[in-house]
Design an enzyme around this catalytic site. Structure first.
Site, PDB file in Angstrom:
ATOM      1  N   ASN A 152     -11.041  -2.613  -4.976  1.00 35.80           N
ATOM      2  CA  ASN A 152     -10.339  -1.664  -5.858  1.00 35.80           C
ATOM      3  C   ASN A 152     -11.045  -1.484  -7.209  1.00 35.80           C
ATOM      4  O   ASN A 152     -10.785  -0.508  -7.925  1.00 35.80           O
ATOM      5  CB  ASN A 152      -8.882  -2.088  -6.091  1.00 35.80           C
ATOM      6  CG  ASN A 152      -7.985  -1.954  -4.877  1.00 35.80           C
ATOM      7  OD1 ASN A 152      -6.996  -2.670  -4.737  1.00 35.80           O
ATOM      8  ND2 ASN A 152      -8.305  -1.011  -3.980  1.00 35.80           N
ATOM      9  N   ASP A 181       0.828  -1.213   0.000  1.00 35.74           N
ATOM     10  CA  ASP A 181       0.000   0.000   0.000  1.00 35.74           C
ATOM     11  C   ASP A 181       0.861   1.261   0.000  1.00 35.74           C
ATOM     12  O   ASP A 181       1.964   1.274   0.548  1.00 35.74           O
ATOM     13  CB  ASP A 181      -0.918  -0.021   1.233  1.00 35.74           C
ATOM     14  CG  ASP A 181      -2.050   0.983   1.119  1.00 35.74           C
ATOM     15  OD1 ASP A 181      -2.415   1.354  -0.012  1.00 35.74           O
ATOM     16  OD2 ASP A 181      -2.570   1.408   2.170  1.00 35.74           O
TER      17      ASP A 181
HETATM   18  C1  IPE Z   1      -5.286  -2.678  -0.011  1.00 39.20           C
HETATM   19  O1  IPE Z   1      -5.020  -1.337  -0.172  1.00 39.20           O
HETATM   20  C2  IPE Z   1      -5.272  -3.361  -1.330  1.00 39.20           C
HETATM   21  C3  IPE Z   1      -3.972  -3.486  -1.976  1.00 39.20           C
HETATM   22  C4  IPE Z   1      -2.826  -3.113  -1.480  1.00 39.20           C
HETATM   23  C5  IPE Z   1      -3.991  -4.108  -3.271  1.00 39.20           C
HETATM   24  P1  IPE Z   1      -6.176  -0.240  -0.261  1.00 39.20           P
HETATM   25  O2  IPE Z   1      -5.526   1.056  -0.439  1.00 39.20           O
HETATM   26  O3  IPE Z   1      -7.161  -0.647  -1.289  1.00 39.20           O
HETATM   27  O4  IPE Z   1      -6.865  -0.393   1.168  1.00 39.20           O
HETATM   28  P2  IPE Z   1      -7.671   0.645   2.045  1.00 39.20           P
HETATM   29  O5  IPE Z   1      -8.725   1.238   1.145  1.00 39.20           O
HETATM   30  O6  IPE Z   1      -6.705   1.680   2.520  1.00 39.20           O
HETATM   31  O7  IPE Z   1      -8.217  -0.151   3.177  1.00 39.20           O
HETATM   32  C1  IPE Z   2      -1.653   0.271  -3.358  1.00 39.91           C
HETATM   33  O1  IPE Z   2      -1.470   1.652  -3.375  1.00 39.91           O
HETATM   34  C2  IPE Z   2      -1.898  -0.294  -4.723  1.00 39.91           C
HETATM   35  C3  IPE Z   2      -3.288  -0.692  -4.965  1.00 39.91           C
HETATM   36  C4  IPE Z   2      -4.249  -0.694  -4.083  1.00 39.91           C
HETATM   37  C5  IPE Z   2      -3.606  -1.096  -6.330  1.00 39.91           C
HETATM   38  P1  IPE Z   2      -2.683   2.655  -3.349  1.00 39.91           P
HETATM   39  O2  IPE Z   2      -3.102   2.923  -4.759  1.00 39.91           O
HETATM   40  O3  IPE Z   2      -3.771   2.195  -2.452  1.00 39.91           O
HETATM   41  O4  IPE Z   2      -1.974   3.938  -2.754  1.00 39.91           O
HETATM   42  P2  IPE Z   2      -2.519   4.916  -1.644  1.00 39.91           P
HETATM   43  O5  IPE Z   2      -2.934   4.079  -0.466  1.00 39.91           O
HETATM   44  O6  IPE Z   2      -3.669   5.653  -2.245  1.00 39.91           O
HETATM   45  O7  IPE Z   2      -1.353   5.800  -1.326  1.00 39.91           O
HETATM   46 MG    MG Z   3      -4.128   2.425  -0.456  1.00 35.40          MG
END
Ligand code: IPE
Ligand code: IPE
Ligand code: MG
Length: 237
Positions: free
Chosen positions: A63, A15
């Site tokens: 997502n 993340d």
């Molecule tokens: C979790 O991250 C999913 C992945 C890393 C693929 P998110 O960014 O989607 O999770 P939340 O929304 O902060 O819980």
């Molecule tokens: C994790 O990074 C990757 C996916 C969930 C695909 P994020 O896209 O959630 O990045 P932040 O949490 O918004 O910084």
């Molecule tokens: Mg995230």
């Protein structure tokens, strides 16, 4: 205390890509691009130290609710990964596998996944499983349906029969879950499988997560005492 045992199966919630890009005034996709590079580093580090299974959370079922442009760029990155990384996986002896509801993925990507799984299926150094279109609750519901459809009498189901229907069927239990990006939550990742996993949280954003930080997480794990509900080995007074 250092029990000296490295985890056999590590899960990683990668993340922080979006925030990494934001801080730099870059589009979110640049964070995802850099994130893919870090994933390759961690995969290589895992094989090097003898981790047997690595599960990377790449795209959650939730997502799909992101803006269409972001979803499309993530699918493009996945497509590119599946087309370009097989040689590397083969040379390192890594078996590739996807967990999640792959029927929601574009058919071309489903085909590339099947191909990668097939070509790497005899590799034995490490299983790299990518959680894509994955949600732990969704996996549990799909498992119940799958077992019912295959004629299992659900009135007699036990944990091991249930596990045989999960996407992770046949894989080792998860020993350690690492989450980057500062949030201290599981976000629907391996919720059944993580029942007794050790958890490691770091504020480092995924695109900054180096091999050295991965080794630090492993080192930290080695100092934990896993009890699984039993009594401590040593009581310090
Ligand atoms: C979790 O991250 C999913 C992945 C890393 C693929 P998110 O960014 O989607 O999770 P939340 O929304 O902060 O819980
Ligand atoms: C994790 O990074 C990757 C996916 C969930 C695909 P994020 O896209 O959630 O990045 P932040 O949490 O918004 O910084
Ligand atoms: Mg995230």
């Amino acid at each position: 205390m250092d029990n000296g045992i490295i985890p056999k199966h590590v899960g990683v919630i990668m993340d922080g890509n979006g925030r990494w890009a934001n801080i730099r005034g870059l589009p979110r996709v640049e964070g995802h691009r850099q994130g893919v590079r870090r994933s390759k580093d961690v995969i290589n580090a895992g094989v090097d130290i003898g981790i047997k299974a690595l599960t990377l959370y790449a795209f959650s079922i939730e997502n799909w609710r992101r803006p269409e442009t972001e979803v499309l760029t993530l699918m493009d990155l996945l497509d590119l990964y599946l087309r370009t990384e097989i040689d590397d996986l083969m040379s390192k002896g890594i078996a590739f596998k996807v967990i999640g509801d792959r029927e929601k993925l574009p058919s071309e990507i489903q085909f590339l996944i099947k191909n990668a799984e097939f070509l790497t299926s005899f590799n034995t150094e490490m299983i790299l499983s990518m959680a894509i279109s994955y949600g732990g609750r969704d996996e549990i519901v799909r498992t119940v349906k799958k077992l019912a459809q295959s004629g299992v009498d659900l009135r007699n189901v036990d944990e091991s029969v249930f596990e045989s229907g999960l996407d992770t069927s046949g894989m080792l239990p998860v020993d350690l879950i690492i989450r980057t990006g500062g949030e201290k939550r599981i976000s629907n990742f391996l919720i059944w499988q993580s029942a007794y996993a050790e958890l490691y949280f770091t504020d480092t954003l995924w695109p900054d997560f180096t091999q050295d930080e991965f080794f630090s997480a492993i080192h930290n794990y080695k100092q934990r005492e896993r009890r699984f509900g039993t009594v401590p080995r040593k009581v310090s007074l």
